[in-house]
Design an enzyme around this catalytic site. Structure first.
Site, PDB file in Angstrom:
ATOM      1  N   SER A  85      31.105  16.618  43.767  1.00 43.26           N
ATOM      2  CA  SER A  85      31.061  17.794  44.659  1.00 43.26           C
ATOM      3  C   SER A  85      32.432  18.388  44.958  1.00 43.26           C
ATOM      4  O   SER A  85      32.512  19.477  45.533  1.00 43.26           O
ATOM      5  CB  SER A  85      30.382  17.425  45.971  1.00 43.26           C
ATOM      6  OG  SER A  85      28.998  17.335  45.786  1.00 43.26           O
ATOM      7  N   LYS A  88      33.060  21.952  43.938  1.00 43.16           N
ATOM      8  CA  LYS A  88      32.393  23.095  44.583  1.00 43.16           C
ATOM      9  C   LYS A  88      33.357  24.142  45.141  1.00 43.16           C
ATOM     10  O   LYS A  88      33.130  25.341  44.948  1.00 43.16           O
ATOM     11  CB  LYS A  88      31.414  22.596  45.649  1.00 43.16           C
ATOM     12  CG  LYS A  88      30.219  21.846  45.052  1.00 43.16           C
ATOM     13  CD  LYS A  88      29.397  21.157  46.136  1.00 43.16           C
ATOM     14  CE  LYS A  88      28.179  20.441  45.560  1.00 43.16           C
ATOM     15  NZ  LYS A  88      27.501  19.592  46.555  1.00 43.16           N
ATOM     16  N   TYR A 210      26.435  23.620  36.413  1.00 42.04           N
ATOM     17  CA  TYR A 210      26.687  22.801  37.607  1.00 42.04           C
ATOM     18  C   TYR A 210      26.900  21.330  37.241  1.00 42.04           C
ATOM     19  O   TYR A 210      27.862  20.693  37.704  1.00 42.04           O
ATOM     20  CB  TYR A 210      25.525  22.960  38.597  1.00 42.04           C
ATOM     21  CG  TYR A 210      25.615  22.020  39.770  1.00 42.04           C
ATOM     22  CD1 TYR A 210      26.596  22.179  40.746  1.00 42.04           C
ATOM     23  CD2 TYR A 210      24.734  20.940  39.892  1.00 42.04           C
ATOM     24  CE1 TYR A 210      26.699  21.292  41.813  1.00 42.04           C
ATOM     25  CE2 TYR A 210      24.827  20.056  40.954  1.00 42.04           C
ATOM     26  CZ  TYR A 210      25.810  20.236  41.911  1.00 42.04           C
ATOM     27  OH  TYR A 210      25.925  19.356  42.962  1.00 42.04           O
ATOM     28  N   TYR A 262      29.774  18.045  54.859  1.00 43.60           N
ATOM     29  CA  TYR A 262      28.324  18.089  55.123  1.00 43.60           C
ATOM     30  C   TYR A 262      28.005  17.761  56.572  1.00 43.60           C
ATOM     31  O   TYR A 262      28.581  18.343  57.481  1.00 43.60           O
ATOM     32  CB  TYR A 262      27.565  17.146  54.167  1.00 43.60           C
ATOM     33  CG  TYR A 262      27.978  17.306  52.744  1.00 43.60           C
ATOM     34  CD1 TYR A 262      27.738  18.509  52.078  1.00 43.60           C
ATOM     35  CD2 TYR A 262      28.630  16.304  52.062  1.00 43.60           C
ATOM     36  CE1 TYR A 262      28.117  18.676  50.760  1.00 43.60           C
ATOM     37  CE2 TYR A 262      29.010  16.462  50.747  1.00 43.60           C
ATOM     38  CZ  TYR A 262      28.758  17.649  50.103  1.00 43.60           C
ATOM     39  OH  TYR A 262      29.136  17.813  48.822  1.00 43.60           O
TER      40      TYR A 262
HETATM   41  O1  DON Z   1      24.495  17.233  42.609  1.00 39.37           O
HETATM   42  C1  DON Z   1      24.772  16.047  42.869  1.00 39.37           C
HETATM   43  O2  DON Z   1      24.001  15.350  43.495  1.00 39.37           O
HETATM   44  C2  DON Z   1      26.112  15.507  42.419  1.00 39.37           C
HETATM   45  N1  DON Z   1      26.460  16.002  41.124  1.00 39.37           N
HETATM   46  C3  DON Z   1      27.210  15.835  43.380  1.00 39.37           C
HETATM   47  C4  DON Z   1      26.920  15.409  44.794  1.00 39.37           C
HETATM   48  C5  DON Z   1      28.134  15.118  45.598  1.00 39.37           C
HETATM   49  O3  DON Z   1      29.184  14.795  45.116  1.00 39.37           O
HETATM   50  C6  DON Z   1      27.933  15.134  47.058  1.00 39.37           C
HETATM   51  N2  DON Z   1      29.151  14.790  47.749  1.00 39.37           N
HETATM   52  N3  DON Z   1      29.409  13.965  48.540  1.00 39.37           N
END
Ligand code: DON
Length: 340
Positions: A85, A88, A210, A262
């Protein structure tokens, strides 16, 4: 007007208004922080993307880079992990550069959701994702920056991230395949977005963009370099190259500050006070505007999906170095530059 306390020139920034911290002390502070938390073994490595479960839970690295190019490293700072993430904010910045803020706002909001990163929800008022830091918003952003063929959009992302890191980065295709195979929740989110016409009909391409972005391999130094490139108005301090259009960086740092962690975003802003972003691989990066970037990595996560040691380390560094955005002693890079 109130008298504003200022540290003597050539001295320091300070954590508590009384004890100055010199640039040359930063290495000692990093080492002490690493030593303090290296045996904390709370939390669990993410396994919902099976390939992430192979990470060594004991890895722990920290890197800090200043806008004038000083690099401080400790522990496993050179171990690679996928950016997850933490891609992002950069993808959001690319969307702002490519589409402009007005167009981007038609697809994604800037309100904290207060919910988990993978919530299946949209803002009821706009039918758009709440912000670009949660998965729904990031998939909307990926749809905006994807190209045809999709590999061209992925390459554009890799190229710009490589410029920001100051070295050639690459995708970990085993992680990308692992997430593609198990990413049904993100597919559900993407088709919800399609239903509300937040993304175009090329839903699978948006998801591929993504998943690829999340699978970029980086280390702590890369994250700190990318962070300091944001702090340095979009120019990489090591290469001197302009990487990002500085007029949009304020928008990115704002959503990082309010939404980057978050459902822990409020606690983070209160206690650490930096625009930051975490990833489920165990990385966190933070930006001190006009001063420095920090990258931390340790794969054991808390229940909100943030690195346990990473959060502990960032709290200590923010306190020791006086990095909180509203710390009155956070006085700007010109003091740091004169400290050597
Ligand atoms: O979309 C997902 O679930 C992962 N590729 C990324 C999620 C993520 O890193 C959330 N962060 N803490």
């Amino acid at each position: 007007m109130l008298n504003t306390p200022s540290p003597p020139k050539g001295e320091a920034i300070s954590s508590n208004g009384s004890s100055p911290v010199h640039l040359r002390q930063i290495q000692e502070i990093l080492e002490a922080t690493h030593e303090k938390y290296k045996n904390v073994d709370d939390g669990k490595v993410a396994t919902y993307i099976p390939e992430l479960g192979k990470a060594n839970p004991n890895h722990f690295g920290i890197c800090l880079v200043t806008v004038d190019g000083h690099v401080f490293r400790v522990g496993d700072w050179d171990k690679e992990f996928t950016i997850q993430s933490m891609c992002k904010p950069f993808a959001f910045l690319m969307a702002l550069e490519q589409r402009g803020p007005a167009e981007v706002r038609k697809h994604v909001g800037v309100e904290p959701s207060g919910d988990a990163f993978n919530s299946i929800e949209l803002d009821a008022k706009t039918s758009c994702p709440f912000n670009p830091m949660i998965n729904a918003g990031a998939i909307a952003v990926a749809s905006l920056i994807k190209k045809s063929p999709v590999e061209a959009g992925i390459q554009a992302f890799v190229d710009q991230m490589s410029e920001a890191a100051g070295r050639n980065l690459r995708i970990d295709y085993s992680v990308m395949n692992s997430e593609t195979l198990t990413g049904n929740r993100n597919r559900a989110i993407a088709y919800l977005l399609r239903n509300f016409e937040v993304v175009d009909e090329h839903v699978d391409e948006a998801l591929r963009q993504y998943f690829a972005q999340c699978s970029l391999l980086v280390n702590c130094e890369d994250m700190a370099m990318m962070a300091v490139t944001l702090a340095n108005m979009g120019a990489n301090p090591r290469t001197g190259n302009p990487v990002f259009d500085f007029q949009y960086i304020k928008y990115v740092l704002t959503v990082m500050f309010t939404c980057g962690l978050y459902d822990y975003a409020g606690g983070w802003a209160y206690e650490v006070g930096l625009p930051a972003k975490s990833g489920v691989s165990g990385g966190i990066f933070g930006v001190v505007n006009r001063q420095l970037g920090i990258g931390v990595y340790s794969p054991r996560l808390d229940t909100q999906g943030n690195s346990v040691r990473g959060i502990l380390a960032c709290k200590d560094l923010a306190s020791e170095l006086g990095l909180h955005a509203f710390e009155f002693t956070n006085v700007g890079s010109h003091f740091m530059q004169s400290m050597l």
